[in-house]
Write a protein that holds these residues in place. Sequence first.
Motif, PDB file in Angstrom:
ATOM      1  N   LEU A 444       0.692  -1.074   0.107  1.00 53.80           N
ATOM      2  CA  LEU A 444       0.060  -0.070  -0.049  1.00 53.80           C
ATOM      3  C   LEU A 444       0.702   1.299  -0.072  1.00 53.80           C
ATOM      4  CD1 LEU A 444      -3.111  -0.526   2.485  1.00 53.80           C
ATOM      5  CD2 LEU A 444      -2.891  -0.111  -0.177  1.00 53.80           C
ATOM      6  N   VAL A 445       0.291   2.135  -0.885  1.00 55.74           N
ATOM      7  CA  VAL A 445       1.218   3.351  -1.006  1.00 55.74           C
ATOM      8  C   VAL A 445       0.030   4.591  -0.617  1.00 55.74           C
ATOM      9  CG1 VAL A 445       2.045   5.167  -2.408  1.00 55.74           C
ATOM     10  CG2 VAL A 445       2.407   2.878  -3.058  1.00 55.74           C
ATOM     11  N   SER A 446      -1.159   4.346  -0.641  1.00 56.16           N
ATOM     12  CA  SER A 446      -2.147   5.201  -0.194  1.00 56.16           C
ATOM     13  C   SER A 446      -3.384   4.287   0.431  1.00 56.16           C
ATOM     14  CB  SER A 446      -2.725   6.125  -1.321  1.00 56.16           C
ATOM     15  OG  SER A 446      -3.764   6.926  -1.030  1.00 56.16           O
ATOM     16  N   LEU A 447      -3.491   5.008   1.799  1.00 56.34           N
ATOM     17  CA  LEU A 447      -4.832   4.355   2.506  1.00 56.34           C
ATOM     18  C   LEU A 447      -5.678   5.571   2.928  1.00 56.34           C
ATOM     19  CD1 LEU A 447      -5.902   1.920   4.286  1.00 56.34           C
ATOM     20  CD2 LEU A 447      -4.393   2.375   5.742  1.00 56.34           C
ATOM     21  N   SER A 448      -6.953   5.368   2.914  1.00 54.64           N
ATOM     22  CA  SER A 448      -8.058   6.242   3.229  1.00 54.64           C
ATOM     23  C   SER A 448      -8.919   5.620   4.293  1.00 54.64           C
ATOM     24  CB  SER A 448      -8.562   6.797   2.142  1.00 54.64           C
ATOM     25  OG  SER A 448      -9.626   7.964   2.693  1.00 54.64           O
ATOM     26  N   VAL A 468       5.867   1.051   2.960  1.00 51.99           N
ATOM     27  CA  VAL A 468       5.937   1.863   1.847  1.00 51.99           C
ATOM     28  C   VAL A 468       4.925   2.819   1.771  1.00 51.99           C
ATOM     29  CG1 VAL A 468       7.364   0.319   0.294  1.00 51.99           C
ATOM     30  CG2 VAL A 468       4.805   0.043   0.381  1.00 51.99           C
ATOM     31  N   LEU A 469       3.741   3.156   2.852  1.00 54.93           N
ATOM     32  CA  LEU A 469       2.816   3.755   2.856  1.00 54.93           C
ATOM     33  C   LEU A 469       3.138   5.195   2.758  1.00 54.93           C
ATOM     34  CD1 LEU A 469      -0.437   3.629   2.902  1.00 54.93           C
ATOM     35  CD2 LEU A 469      -0.178   4.153   5.427  1.00 54.93           C
ATOM     36  N   LYS A 470       2.698   5.954   1.967  1.00 56.57           N
ATOM     37  CA  LYS A 470       3.006   7.308   1.744  1.00 56.57           C
ATOM     38  C   LYS A 470       2.108   8.298   2.033  1.00 56.57           C
ATOM     39  CE  LYS A 470       6.463   6.869  -1.711  1.00 56.57           C
ATOM     40  NZ  LYS A 470       7.290   7.244  -3.307  1.00 56.57           N
ATOM     41  N   GLU A 471       0.676   7.957   1.648  1.00 60.22           N
ATOM     42  CA  GLU A 471      -0.398   8.688   2.152  1.00 60.22           C
ATOM     43  C   GLU A 471      -1.669   8.254   3.149  1.00 60.22           C
ATOM     44  OE1 GLU A 471      -2.036   9.603  -1.769  1.00 60.22           O
ATOM     45  OE2 GLU A 471      -0.349  10.748  -2.607  1.00 60.22           O
ATOM     46  N   LEU A 472      -1.979   8.699   4.107  1.00 61.02           N
ATOM     47  CA  LEU A 472      -2.961   8.231   4.990  1.00 61.02           C
ATOM     48  C   LEU A 472      -4.023   9.448   5.321  1.00 61.02           C
ATOM     49  CD1 LEU A 472      -3.722   6.005   7.119  1.00 61.02           C
ATOM     50  CD2 LEU A 472      -2.049   7.018   8.647  1.00 61.02           C
ATOM     51  N   TYR A 473      -5.147   8.924   5.070  1.00 60.07           N
ATOM     52  CA  TYR A 473      -6.293  10.133   5.145  1.00 60.07           C
ATOM     53  C   TYR A 473      -7.242   9.314   6.416  1.00 60.07           C
ATOM     54  CZ  TYR A 473      -5.198  11.340   0.572  1.00 60.07           C
ATOM     55  OH  TYR A 473      -4.479  11.721  -0.632  1.00 60.07           O
ATOM     56  N   LEU A 474      -7.185  10.347   7.454  1.00 51.69           N
ATOM     57  CA  LEU A 474      -7.825   9.942   8.634  1.00 51.69           C
ATOM     58  C   LEU A 474      -9.301  10.910   9.086  1.00 51.69           C
ATOM     59  CD1 LEU A 474      -4.924   8.828  11.375  1.00 51.69           C
ATOM     60  CD2 LEU A 474      -6.439   7.506   9.761  1.00 51.69           C
ATOM     61  N   ASP A 475      -9.533  11.378   8.153  1.00 55.29           N
ATOM     62  CA  ASP A 475     -10.408  12.924   8.080  1.00 55.29           C
ATOM     63  C   ASP A 475     -11.811  12.471   8.719  1.00 55.29           C
ATOM     64  OD1 ASP A 475      -8.909  14.723   6.206  1.00 55.29           O
ATOM     65  OD2 ASP A 475      -9.092  12.980   5.158  1.00 55.29           O
ATOM     66  N   GLY A 476     -12.106  13.235   9.633  1.00 56.20           N
ATOM     67  CA  GLY A 476     -13.716  12.947  10.007  1.00 56.20           C
ATOM     68  C   GLY A 476     -13.828  11.922  11.288  1.00 56.20           C
ATOM     69  N   PRO A 490       7.656   4.500   8.131  1.00 56.57           N
ATOM     70  CA  PRO A 490       8.799   5.000   7.877  1.00 56.57           C
ATOM     71  C   PRO A 490       8.882   5.745   6.542  1.00 56.57           C
ATOM     72  CG  PRO A 490       8.918   2.755   7.070  1.00 56.57           C
ATOM     73  CD  PRO A 490       7.383   3.099   7.861  1.00 56.57           C
ATOM     74  N   ARG A 491       7.747   6.048   5.726  1.00 54.23           N
ATOM     75  CA  ARG A 491       7.923   6.624   4.403  1.00 54.23           C
ATOM     76  C   ARG A 491       6.713   7.542   4.130  1.00 54.23           C
ATOM     77  NH1 ARG A 491      10.238   2.304  -0.088  1.00 54.23           N
ATOM     78  NH2 ARG A 491      12.171   1.564   1.064  1.00 54.23           N
ATOM     79  N   LEU A 492       6.045   7.679   5.319  1.00 55.82           N
ATOM     80  CA  LEU A 492       4.816   8.596   5.250  1.00 55.82           C
ATOM     81  C   LEU A 492       5.129  10.071   4.824  1.00 55.82           C
ATOM     82  CD1 LEU A 492       1.697   8.225   5.661  1.00 55.82           C
ATOM     83  CD2 LEU A 492       2.071   9.315   7.775  1.00 55.82           C
ATOM     84  N   GLU A 493       4.353  10.344   3.570  1.00 54.93           N
ATOM     85  CA  GLU A 493       4.575  11.863   3.289  1.00 54.93           C
ATOM     86  C   GLU A 493       3.493  12.670   3.258  1.00 54.93           C
ATOM     87  OE1 GLU A 493       5.817  11.352  -0.695  1.00 54.93           O
ATOM     88  OE2 GLU A 493       7.647  10.283  -0.450  1.00 54.93           O
ATOM     89  N   MET A 494       2.138  12.005   3.262  1.00 53.57           N
ATOM     90  CA  MET A 494       1.025  13.199   3.260  1.00 53.57           C
ATOM     91  C   MET A 494       0.034  12.393   4.538  1.00 53.57           C
ATOM     92  SD  MET A 494      -2.041  14.189   2.897  1.00 53.57           S
ATOM     93  CE  MET A 494      -2.950  12.848   2.280  1.00 53.57           C
ATOM     94  N   LEU A 495      -0.482  13.419   5.453  1.00 55.59           N
ATOM     95  CA  LEU A 495      -1.290  12.917   6.612  1.00 55.59           C
ATOM     96  C   LEU A 495      -2.496  13.905   6.698  1.00 55.59           C
ATOM     97  CD1 LEU A 495      -2.009  11.246   9.120  1.00 55.59           C
ATOM     98  CD2 LEU A 495      -0.530  12.745  10.229  1.00 55.59           C
ATOM     99  N   THR A 512       9.081  12.564   8.017  1.00 56.29           N
ATOM    100  CA  THR A 512       9.141  12.429   6.520  1.00 56.29           C
ATOM    101  C   THR A 512       8.223  13.192   5.971  1.00 56.29           C
ATOM    102  OG1 THR A 512       7.892  10.433   6.881  1.00 56.29           O
ATOM    103  CG2 THR A 512      10.306  10.073   6.919  1.00 56.29           C
ATOM    104  N   LEU A 513       7.217  13.510   6.730  1.00 58.15           N
ATOM    105  CA  LEU A 513       5.706  14.270   6.042  1.00 58.15           C
ATOM    106  C   LEU A 513       6.303  15.502   5.171  1.00 58.15           C
ATOM    107  CD1 LEU A 513       2.996  14.418   8.659  1.00 58.15           C
ATOM    108  CD2 LEU A 513       3.286  12.920   6.844  1.00 58.15           C
ATOM    109  N   SER A 514       5.653  15.440   4.057  1.00 60.15           N
ATOM    110  CA  SER A 514       5.894  16.870   3.269  1.00 60.15           C
ATOM    111  C   SER A 514       4.590  17.587   2.999  1.00 60.15           C
ATOM    112  CB  SER A 514       6.471  16.340   1.681  1.00 60.15           C
ATOM    113  OG  SER A 514       5.304  15.383   1.102  1.00 60.15           O
TER     114      SER A 514
END
Length: 854
Positions: A444-448, A468-476, A490-495, A512-514
């Motif tokens: 997984l690279v992106s998980l919502s 290798v997860l880079k994007e994680l969406y926990l909204d709401g 270790p590679r999360l770039e977007m939260l 690591t977040l950008s």
Amino acid sequence: MHKELVLQGLLEIKAWQLLCLHAFKCNYPKKGYQEVSYKLVKYCQGHPLALEVLGKSLYDRDVTYWEGCIEGLKKETYSHVNNVLRMSFNSLPSKNDKDLFKYIACFFVGIDRDLTETILKACNINTGSGIPNLLDRFLLTIGGKNELKMHQLVQEMGRFEVRQESLDKPWKRSLLWCHEESFRVLKQKKGKGNLLGLTLDMRMIEKERFGVSYELKTNALSNMDNLMLLQLNYVHMNGSYANFPEELRGLCMHGFHLKSIPLDLPMQNLVALDMSYSNIESFIGCYNNQLEKGKKQLDGSCLKDKRLLGSLKILNLSFCKKLRSLGDFDQLPALERLVARNCIGLLEVCESIEQCVELFFIDLSYCKKLEKLPRNIGMLKNVKTMLLDGCIPCGSRIENRGSDSLELCKANNIDINTRTSSSASVGAIPSDLKLFAIYLPRSLVSLSLANSNLSTKSFPMDMSCLSVLKELYLDGNPIDSMPSCLRTLPRLEMLSMQHCKKLKSIEHPPRTLSRLLFPVDERVLRKVVFDPDMSPLDLSRSSVVCSGLSYEIEGIVKIQPMVGVEEKVLRSLGWSNLDFLNERHLGANSWESETQMIYEFGIFSTHCETEEMPSWFRDRSMGPSISFTIPSSSSSSPNNLLTGLNFCFSADTLIIPDDCVPYTYDAHFPLSPMMTISNITKNHMWIYEYYVNTHVVDGGCWVLLSHWMFGMNEMEAGDHIIVSVTMSDYQVVKECGVSLVYEDDGEKKEEEDTLGYYKSWNHIIGGDLSPFQTTTGQYILDNRRFFADGIELYHYHHKFVPDVPDFQAQKEDCWFRALSPRKPDISGRAHKLQLQLQLPPPHLFLQLISMSLL
């Protein structure tokens, strides 16, 4: 009564700049191109789209080509804009690119680029070079969500080209997108082998015909042997589905009325199948069962290979309310995208999903009754994106087959309650991820997981398995703080944690977040703290509103009650004998909730209802501005360092009578006090707007006190300084004053720097303010800039910054860094003397006064 308005084109100079921007990548024509570019500007009559399209199509072309373009345009009889668009279309290098343009104009505007490319590649259209060619000629653009976008005039031109194939006989065209024409062709059964694509939405027909419903025959498609794209939304068809063309690559049937997909529907060449909003009940065994019942009707080849959907890459079953189960994945060996959003009756996904080795996208969002996800879903090695929004409710289950379930959980520090049966071990997921996380695909690279009712305690201790997860969406979700396990990614770039209404703190997000998106709501959020070694960040598109509450976003703003500010901090600021703080330790509610210390950009500020400025401000001036020169050194105090400047002013808020015309905001004035400090000697200017919601607006006197941290690079002896304040149009400055603050160099070495933490922030005066600097050198210190795409200037800014556009786009997306990598010492050397007031040069003084009073 209607009034006809004539829209004017761009002014000639602006039109010329726009053409040159696209044709030469600069604001002026190259040598030798002045005459031809002028002719084209005149021809386009200031139309922006025509100028952009023309400029892109002529990029890197010689003058002879330009002249030929002009001659060709003059021969056309259509409107000037259409001529330009058609010229750009005709300049496409191949028939493939022209066909691609027609397909997109007729069917794919607004559709995801990747989906479009997958479908059109199956139709033998080369999108790899074709789409860049369309982009280069401004015939196509890509939206922020990767959707294909096309200007309406461009789309109409593309459809016009298709219509030219047969003006009055639509069945002789290659593509049909008009619902009324498609309906007539199917009703009259006139479709032939020339048709490649057809779309019909029966709701549009019934709407135009006052709700009258119609049924069509499947044999209306029997002669369309080459039809590859077919959309029949909410169309009720009678007859054998064997009449459907065998060459179909893309089939969309929203609102399909049958409970299962017909067995005789030829789908061996299908690449995309969209059955959203349909009545189908199951995708498990539908073919197996029908094959058993219909063996006598099928030929040997069909029985030999039951993979009737062997070419299918995209399956969309969203909003199928009656769908109960998803299975038969062994028939979908090429499946890449599985979308089943809002299937509110879906209970399980079959374990045969492991057969889909090419699967890289799964969307099961808002399948609220989903009880089973097979454990072997984690065996899929190519899944990059999973959207599971709103589908991890209380009591959900993950089906675990095998004997190593408990060992796997223990290895991941997950405590669960389990119950076993002869066939499976099923672990309860009480509204959390503690078991669920370990069965997610490791690829997984992106998980919502948005809107899934997840609390902070729902998360496991460790999520490092998603390496290798880079994007994680926990909204709401009702999380009250950032789950600590996110630091193990270790590679999360977007939260993203937007709309988390209970979120109180975010402490040390992964370095690591950008990109970080979070709710900037000071009524709930209290603290955001970053890692000193964080990567530069792009923050969420929101804003900071400084209210009477206490909170801190490290590196951006810190707000605290004055009662909580340490005495040594106040002494370091040079704040003493503050009349409105005499009762600061009594904690009276009448002022404790109002008197706050706000810190941002290296500036400390507070304000209070009172009539007089602090008595220790000896250097004063009536009105909104003051000018002085920093005194030269003195042998009597050689070790003193200039550390900052205190600026204070008192103001009156005008009372607006109730019977007056309602007050309207004048955009030429700021809503909040705007302070400006100009170092005339060093040619520096800082413009700071003090945002706060607790100003006295009902009439009365009040005082604002601010401390600006400066160092040698910003101010030193001999520098000429002008300080002013600009108010709203219903507030008047009575008096202002300044006071320089010094610190003994010897004492500083012996004691810990009281303001060390504040100086460690990165984006402060003396630090990195480059994102806030205009093209002409001034600094617009506005905290909204942290969350915006550039610097926005208003009318009142232009009084001080006259030659800068209203918006200045940023150069980098990721630039925010809370703490500075430099040493936390921005103070420079200067020697303390009595402040020497003097008037600035007459022209500067008059300019400042006029700007402040306008």
